[in-house]
Scaffold this motif. Structure first.
Motif, mmCIF file in Angstrom:
data_model
loop_
_atom_site.group_PDB
_atom_site.id
_atom_site.type_symbol
_atom_site.label_atom_id
_atom_site.label_comp_id
_atom_site.label_asym_id
_atom_site.label_seq_id
_atom_site.Cartn_x
_atom_site.Cartn_y
_atom_site.Cartn_z
ATOM 1 N N GLU A 242 0.628 -0.852 -0.166
ATOM 2 C CA GLU A 242 0.340 -0.031 -0.184
ATOM 3 C C GLU A 242 1.065 1.247 0.185
ATOM 4 O O GLU A 242 0.266 2.010 -0.657
ATOM 5 C CB GLU A 242 -0.867 0.273 1.179
ATOM 6 N N ARG A 243 1.744 1.410 0.314
ATOM 7 C CA ARG A 243 2.987 2.258 0.873
ATOM 8 C C ARG A 243 3.708 2.654 -0.253
ATOM 9 O O ARG A 243 4.218 3.736 -0.580
ATOM 10 C CB ARG A 243 3.479 2.164 1.688
ATOM 11 N N VAL A 244 4.430 1.734 -0.694
ATOM 12 C CA VAL A 244 5.135 1.812 -1.978
ATOM 13 C C VAL A 244 3.714 1.958 -3.078
ATOM 14 O O VAL A 244 4.679 1.970 -4.902
ATOM 15 C CB VAL A 244 5.951 0.412 -2.610
ATOM 16 N N THR A 245 2.811 1.371 -3.195
ATOM 17 C CA THR A 245 1.870 1.850 -4.652
ATOM 18 C C THR A 245 1.963 3.039 -5.531
ATOM 19 O O THR A 245 2.506 3.277 -6.107
ATOM 20 C CB THR A 245 0.347 1.302 -4.273
ATOM 21 N N PRO A 246 2.324 4.167 -4.699
ATOM 22 C CA PRO A 246 2.449 5.732 -5.046
ATOM 23 C C PRO A 246 3.131 6.219 -6.173
ATOM 24 O O PRO A 246 3.095 6.141 -7.518
ATOM 25 C CB PRO A 246 2.056 6.421 -3.368
ATOM 26 N N ARG A 247 4.246 5.017 -5.707
ATOM 27 C CA ARG A 247 5.165 5.065 -6.601
ATOM 28 C C ARG A 247 5.567 4.844 -8.085
ATOM 29 O O ARG A 247 5.956 4.648 -8.916
ATOM 30 C CB ARG A 247 6.941 4.361 -5.896
ATOM 31 N N LEU A 248 3.866 3.972 -8.723
ATOM 32 C CA LEU A 248 3.619 3.574 -9.792
ATOM 33 C C LEU A 248 3.794 5.102 -10.680
ATOM 34 O O LEU A 248 3.487 4.573 -12.106
ATOM 35 C CB LEU A 248 2.514 2.600 -9.790
ATOM 36 N N SER A 249 3.684 5.996 -10.016
ATOM 37 C CA SER A 249 2.625 6.802 -10.686
ATOM 38 C C SER A 249 3.843 8.346 -11.098
ATOM 39 O O SER A 249 4.105 9.143 -11.880
ATOM 40 C CB SER A 249 1.611 8.191 -10.459
ATOM 41 N N HIS A 250 4.874 8.144 -10.464
ATOM 42 C CA HIS A 250 6.290 8.200 -10.871
ATOM 43 C C HIS A 250 6.530 8.863 -12.243
ATOM 44 O O HIS A 250 6.996 7.646 -13.444
ATOM 45 C CB HIS A 250 7.278 7.932 -10.125
ATOM 46 N N ALA A 251 7.570 9.794 -12.575
ATOM 47 C CA ALA A 251 7.964 10.475 -14.203
ATOM 48 C C ALA A 251 8.834 9.475 -13.922
ATOM 49 O O ALA A 251 9.481 9.162 -15.987
ATOM 50 C CB ALA A 251 7.952 11.750 -13.568
ATOM 51 N N ASN A 252 9.846 9.050 -13.315
ATOM 52 C CA ASN A 252 10.900 8.333 -13.321
ATOM 53 C C ASN A 252 10.260 6.762 -14.013
ATOM 54 O O ASN A 252 10.346 5.952 -13.058
ATOM 55 C CB ASN A 252 11.656 8.295 -12.786
ATOM 56 N N SER A 253 11.373 6.273 -15.166
ATOM 57 C CA SER A 253 10.611 5.036 -15.283
ATOM 58 C C SER A 253 11.614 3.979 -14.317
ATOM 59 O O SER A 253 10.643 2.533 -14.421
ATOM 60 C CB SER A 253 11.202 4.514 -16.690
ATOM 61 N N ALA A 254 12.602 3.773 -14.637
ATOM 62 C CA ALA A 254 13.226 3.487 -13.516
ATOM 63 C C ALA A 254 12.516 3.327 -12.076
ATOM 64 O O ALA A 254 12.616 1.988 -11.233
ATOM 65 C CB ALA A 254 15.099 3.894 -13.171
ATOM 66 N N VAL A 255 12.110 3.834 -11.661
ATOM 67 C CA VAL A 255 11.003 4.747 -10.267
ATOM 68 C C VAL A 255 9.978 3.006 -10.605
ATOM 69 O O VAL A 255 10.371 2.178 -9.581
ATOM 70 C CB VAL A 255 10.990 6.053 -9.808
ATOM 71 N N VAL A 256 9.226 3.185 -11.243
ATOM 72 C CA VAL A 256 8.477 3.037 -11.361
ATOM 73 C C VAL A 256 8.411 1.111 -11.669
ATOM 74 O O VAL A 256 7.774 0.441 -11.101
ATOM 75 C CB VAL A 256 7.567 3.308 -13.021
ATOM 76 N N LEU A 257 9.689 0.745 -12.277
ATOM 77 C CA LEU A 257 9.996 -0.851 -12.565
ATOM 78 C C LEU A 257 10.284 -0.860 -11.406
ATOM 79 O O LEU A 257 9.828 -2.122 -10.848
ATOM 80 C CB LEU A 257 11.093 -0.885 -13.752
ATOM 81 N N SER A 258 11.171 -0.148 -10.372
ATOM 82 C CA SER A 258 11.662 -0.571 -9.422
ATOM 83 C C SER A 258 10.689 -0.965 -8.418
ATOM 84 O O SER A 258 10.599 -1.352 -7.122
ATOM 85 C CB SER A 258 12.101 0.033 -8.509
ATOM 86 N N ALA A 259 9.629 -0.186 -8.413
ATOM 87 C CA ALA A 259 8.561 -0.708 -7.444
ATOM 88 C C ALA A 259 7.866 -1.716 -7.882
ATOM 89 O O ALA A 259 6.991 -2.428 -7.290
ATOM 90 C CB ALA A 259 7.213 0.283 -7.662
ATOM 91 N N VAL A 260 7.850 -1.555 -9.478
ATOM 92 C CA VAL A 260 6.751 -3.047 -9.937
ATOM 93 C C VAL A 260 7.327 -4.304 -8.811
ATOM 94 O O VAL A 260 6.215 -5.450 -8.774
ATOM 95 C CB VAL A 260 6.851 -3.262 -10.770
ATOM 96 N N LYS A 261 8.808 -3.994 -9.585
ATOM 97 C CA LYS A 261 9.556 -5.698 -8.948
ATOM 98 C C LYS A 261 9.016 -5.594 -7.227
ATOM 99 O O LYS A 261 8.754 -7.008 -6.868
ATOM 100 C CB LYS A 261 11.510 -5.029 -8.980
ATOM 101 N N VAL A 262 8.963 -4.980 -6.187
ATOM 102 C CA VAL A 262 9.060 -5.015 -5.125
ATOM 103 C C VAL A 262 7.423 -5.300 -4.708
ATOM 104 O O VAL A 262 6.824 -6.299 -3.619
ATOM 105 C CB VAL A 262 8.922 -3.717 -4.561
#
Length: 957
Positions: A242-262
């Motif tokens: 729940e606390r990591v999900t907001p990172r999915l809307s980040h502009a940086n694609s590397a942050v998005v993929l790291s969040a998807v991994k978690v």
């Protein structure tokens, strides 16, 4: 005025002028002088003589000047360690400066100066900076600890810096937390067994709090750290998600993929009937779709990651099929990746849409893409049974287009459809047979022959069709020959009276006239089956075949789990675990998803199966030399009509190589003596074939710390010239005519475009015509075997010569020879079998990717024991170091760096043999001295003499 003025051409006495300017009383003049020094350093001039003068300029309040001096210091501290100690006091003073930027600059530079003498002086200032009141200084000091650990791990542990780093995870500033996590992760990677990042719910809470406020790269470090944590239960797992999900809307694609991994990892612990599980699945799709609107390179990385995600959880993207439809302006690599994902997502619900798209793609202009699209239609038929009929009719429409490559691909996939759905679509065979003449690719011809053989009873003229292929039997590829042999045997078993002559013809072609061991072995098996027990033959050849599986290209489950844990890294793009491509990686950890970890096994524990590969079987008995000759060189190709014991092999007085006392050939030279070489040599006659297991490419473990930045043994001075092309020795007589009943063979070995070739001139000095040439090698040190038959296409008339190039590969069985590069050859013609031996130059085995990274070279050179170093003299060589380097590069001996000491050029070089053994070299060239010295270091010291001979041959010719 721009800074280009600092790079203008030099005047006489420049160093003297700079020295005077550096000692000037005027601050502005001093700054200009330091800029000139940095400019000279940047273009590669040696300005180390100015070290004391530049260091004196450190005593300044000007931040710009201080930065320049620190830059100079980082570059030259390694070569002037004694002088660098002069700067220590300034560092200590700067670490207490009221300006936090200067404090941070001092601590950052301290971390970059990799000089052991200085390191111990820097501990106290670093300790102060780790507890500094300013967060900017603390975050810089955190990274400095990781750098210091790389130089001297023991010192960092003794001084308690690791504990201080752990404390920084609880820091109030999110950037300090992120850098502390990054530093601890870096240290933990090089020491996989140390439990540095001791993650517990309290620590995780602090990291999640920092996650919202730090920079994008800080977020990536924290997310990657979170991915290594295993939650205690599904509630904790849900809370983190729940606390990591907001990172999915980040502009940086590397942050998005790291969040998807978690999220992908923690989802494993959530029960599937939980409402939140469904919500999370829906939330994962939009960010992944958004990544596909970026530029093509980012799209490709996203698609490679989505490919893994879809294999693990297809339900995430099941409603997003349209985003994977190909755009006309997509690059080919994006198109092919999208096509792959479309097939993975194909289901009964969307198959009509998918097929309409694929049919459209099959009329494109890009040949590779069209081929893959046609194959995709076949894969859809196999995957979604309800669509099979529609797929077959689509394929038939494509065959009607008469576009050659489309027809051929369609026939290949229809063969698979027949295997999946027997006795359902055979009505299309007539249409396929109409296109028989247009097939020119081996795979399509083989598929068509299989169809004709498999359904021979339904095809009236099956024997005529197969006979048409038989006319050019020797010109066909192995794949087609094998398929044709099997198809005609099937036809014979179904229609024995009509096809007796045809089956005898193909068996004779396969066993008597063929050089291919696989084909001959299969021919003999069929011949003996048919002649001894036709009923058994029918049961074997016409047995019911198992249905083929839906997805043949899925990644193996344990590897897929590991790759999911590496989403957003290179491993997810290569679809290979890090251990497969990180050279010299120290203890790469094999990661697993939490739900699939075995009982009592830690999730991130490194693989413990390394010992499983050691064979328990007793060592194989090495055959005597006589037996080896009998097995390898028995080239009697008579048909199997005769009975009784086989004739003894021809013997020869030729001296054979040393016995393979090391068991595993050159493998054991690499220290792997636990496993005997596989590959028992049977007595079946085979030409140009290697039966043993090929030696595994030995990876060299580098345990020395690999340095980074400017820390290097080398100061690259002077460019290395362009390569001149590979050297090949002139032909010499290998087999004199008087020893071979009139056949004279002269030859040499060459390496062209990565292919080893044995170039020979065959001369007939006898009175009779020579035909039926074939060649075979004895086992040898590097597993050299012919890559194909000896192509002497016309009879060799008296007094005629013919040039022949025999391509070789290194997949044959291995036996250590004496000398190491000795090759024993048997050559057969219609007169007799003759034996000779020749020595190939070791440079022929140097591969094209033998250039080591400089840091890896340095670490490996230190790692190889000094006892393994050999030194040789090359006399009467009149080349400059650049010309020598260029010549050697043509033979895949790569110069990694060059430095000049007291007028003597030293070239540091590396080369890699075909079996994975690295050889490192130092070549010393003194201007005016025609004698060179070459020092060679290698884990397999036996190769040094042969490598030196190659050096001598290349440089002197």
């Amino acid at each position: 005025m721009t800074d280009s003025k600092y790079f203008t051409t030099t005047k006489k006495g420049e160093i003297f002028e700079l020295k005077a300017e550096l000692n000037s009383d005027k601050k502005e003049k001093k700054k200009e002088a330091v800029k000139k020094v940095i400019a000279s350093m940047t273009v590669g001039k040696d300005v180390s003589a100015l070290f004391p003068d530049v260091v004196n300029c450190m005593q300044t309040d000007n931040l710009e000047l201080k930065k320049l001096v620190y830059l100079y210091l980082m570059n030259y501290a390694k070569s002037q360690p004694d002088m660098a100690i002069m700067a220590v006091n300034t560092f200590v003073k700067d670490c207490e400066d009221p300006n936090p930027l200067i404090r941070a600059l001092a601590v950052r530079t301290m971390g970059c100066i990799r000089v052991d003498k200085i390191t111990e002086y820097l501990c106290e200032p670093l300790r102060k900076c780790l507890k500094d009141e300013d967060p900017y200084v603390r975050k810089t000091a955190a990274v400095c600890v990781a750098k210091l650990h790389d130089i001297n791990a023991q010192l960092v542990e003794d001084q308690g810096f690791l504990d201080t780093l752990k404390d920084l995870i609880s820091d109030s500033n999110p950037m300090v937390v992120a850098n502390a996590v990054a530093a601890l992760s870096e240290i933990a990677e090089s020491h996989p067994n140390s439990n540095l990042l001791d993650l517990n719910p309290q620590t995780i809470n602090k990291l999640l709090t920092a996650l919202n406020e730090c920079t994008e790269w800080g977020q990536i470090f924290i997310l990657d750290c979170l991915a290594n944590y295993t939650p205690r239960d599904d509630r904790e797992s849900q809370s983190i998600c729940e606390r990591v999900t907001p990172r999915l809307s980040h502009a940086n694609s590397a942050v998005v993929l790291s969040a998807v991994k978690v999220l992908m990892k923690f989802m494993e612990m959530l029960p599937k009937d939980l409402d939140y599980y469904g919500t999370l699945l829906k939330k994962l799709a939009p960010p992944l779709v958004t990544l596909l609107s970026a530029e093509p390179e980012l799209q490709y990385v996203a698609l490679r990651n989505i490919n893994l995600i879809v294999q693990r959880r297809p339900e995430i993207m099941k409603h997003e099929m349209k985003v994977f439809f190909v755009k006309y302006n997509d690059p080919i690599y994006v198109k092919l990746e999208k096509l792959d994902i479309m097939i993975r997502l194909a289901s009964q619900a969307n198959i009509a849409q998918v097929l309409a798209e694929l049919k459209e793609y099959a009329t494109e202009v890009d040949v590779d893409f069209v081929r893959k699209a046609v194959r995709a239609i076949g894969r859809c038929a196999i995957k979604v049974e309800q669509s099979a009929e529609r797929c077959v009719s689509t394929l038939l429409d494509l065959i009607q287009t008469k576009v050659n490559y489309v027809v051929q691909e369609a026939i290949v996939v229809i063969k698979d459809i027949f295997r999946k759905y027997p006795n359902k679509y055979e009505s299309v065979i007539a249409t396929l047979c109409e296109n028989l003449d247009s097939l020119d690719e081996p795979e399509a011809r083989a598929a068509m022959i299989w169809i004709v053989g498999e359904y021979a009873e339904r095809i009236d003229n099956a024997d005529e069709l197969l006979e048409s292929f038989l006319e050019g039997f020797h010109d066909e590829s192995t794949q087609v020959q094998l398929q044709l042999l099997t198809a005609i045997v099937k036809l014979f078993l179904k229609k024995p009276t009509e096809t007796q002559e045809l089956v005898q013809q193909v068996l004779s072609l396969a066993t008597q006239d063929s050089d291919n061991p696989d084909l001959r072995d299969r021919g003999y098996i069929y011949w003996r089956l048919l002649s001894t027990d036709p009923v058994a033959a029918k049961e074997v050849v016409l047995a019911e075949k198992p249905l083929i599986s839906e997805e043949t290209d899925l990644i193996e489950p344990t590897l897929l789990e590991e790759l999911i844990c590496h989403i957003g890294t290179l491993a997810s793009v290569y679809h290979k675990p890090p251990s497969a491509f990180v050279e010299g990686s120290r203890g790469v950890q094999h990661k697993r998803l939490p739900g699939s970890a075995g009982s009592g096994e830690s999730v991130d524990s490194p693989d413990t199966g390394s010992a499983a590969g050691v064979s328990d079987a007793p060592p194989a008995v090495i055959p005597s030399q006589g037996d080896l000759l009998g097995d390898l060189l028995n080239l009697d190709l008579t048909p199997p009509a005769t009975t009784g014991p086989p004739a003894p092999a021809p013997t020869s007085g030729m001296q054979m190589g040393a016995m393979d006392l090391l068991g595993g050939g050159l493998d054991s030279l690499m220290g792997d003596e636990s496993e005997p070489l596989g590959g028992d040599l049977g007595g079946s006659p085979a030409i140009g074939a290697g039966f043993g297991a090929a030696p595994a490419a030995a990876s060299v473990p580098f345990s020395a710390p690999v340095s980074g930045g400017l820390d290097d043994l080398f100061d690259l001075g002077g460019g290395v010239g362009m390569p001149m092309g590979a050297y090949s020795s002139p032909k010499t007589v290998w087999l004199p005519a008087m020893k071979a009943k009139g056949l004279e063979i002269s030859g040499t070995f060459v390496r062209r475009s990565g292919v080893i070739q044995m170039e020979m001139t065959l001369t007939n000095k006898a009175m009779s015509v020579m035909t039926d040439f074939a060649v075979q090698f004895n086992r040898n040190s590097f597993g050299l075997v012919p890559a194909g038959p000896l192509q002497v296409l016309t009879p060799l008339s008296p007094n005629q010569s013919i040039e022949v190039a025999l391509p070789l590969n290194t997949v044959g069985p291995v036996m250590k020879m004496d000398p190491l590069n000795n090759l024993q050859v048997a050559i057969k013609n219609n007169i007799d079998v003759f034996y000779f031996s020749s020595q190939y130059p070791m440079s022929m085995l140097f591969v094209e990717d033998g250039k080591m990274e400089r840091q890896v070279f340095l670490a490996t050179w230190k790692d190889i024991p000094n006892d393994n170093e050999s030194q040789f003299q090359i006399k009467d060589c009149h080349l400059s170091s650049d010309a020598a380097s260029s010549k050697l590069q043509g033979s895949n001996i790569f110069t990694i760096a060059k430095r000049t000491v007291d007028g003597q050029d030293m070239l540091y070089q590396s080369m890699k043999l075909t079996n994975g053994i690295w050889v490192l070299a130092e070549l010393r060239v003194q201007a005016g001295n025609p004698n060179y010295t070459v020092s060679l270091k290698c884990r397999a010291a036996e190769v040094a003499q042969c490598v030196f001979q190659s050096y001598e041959a290349v440089l002197k010719n």
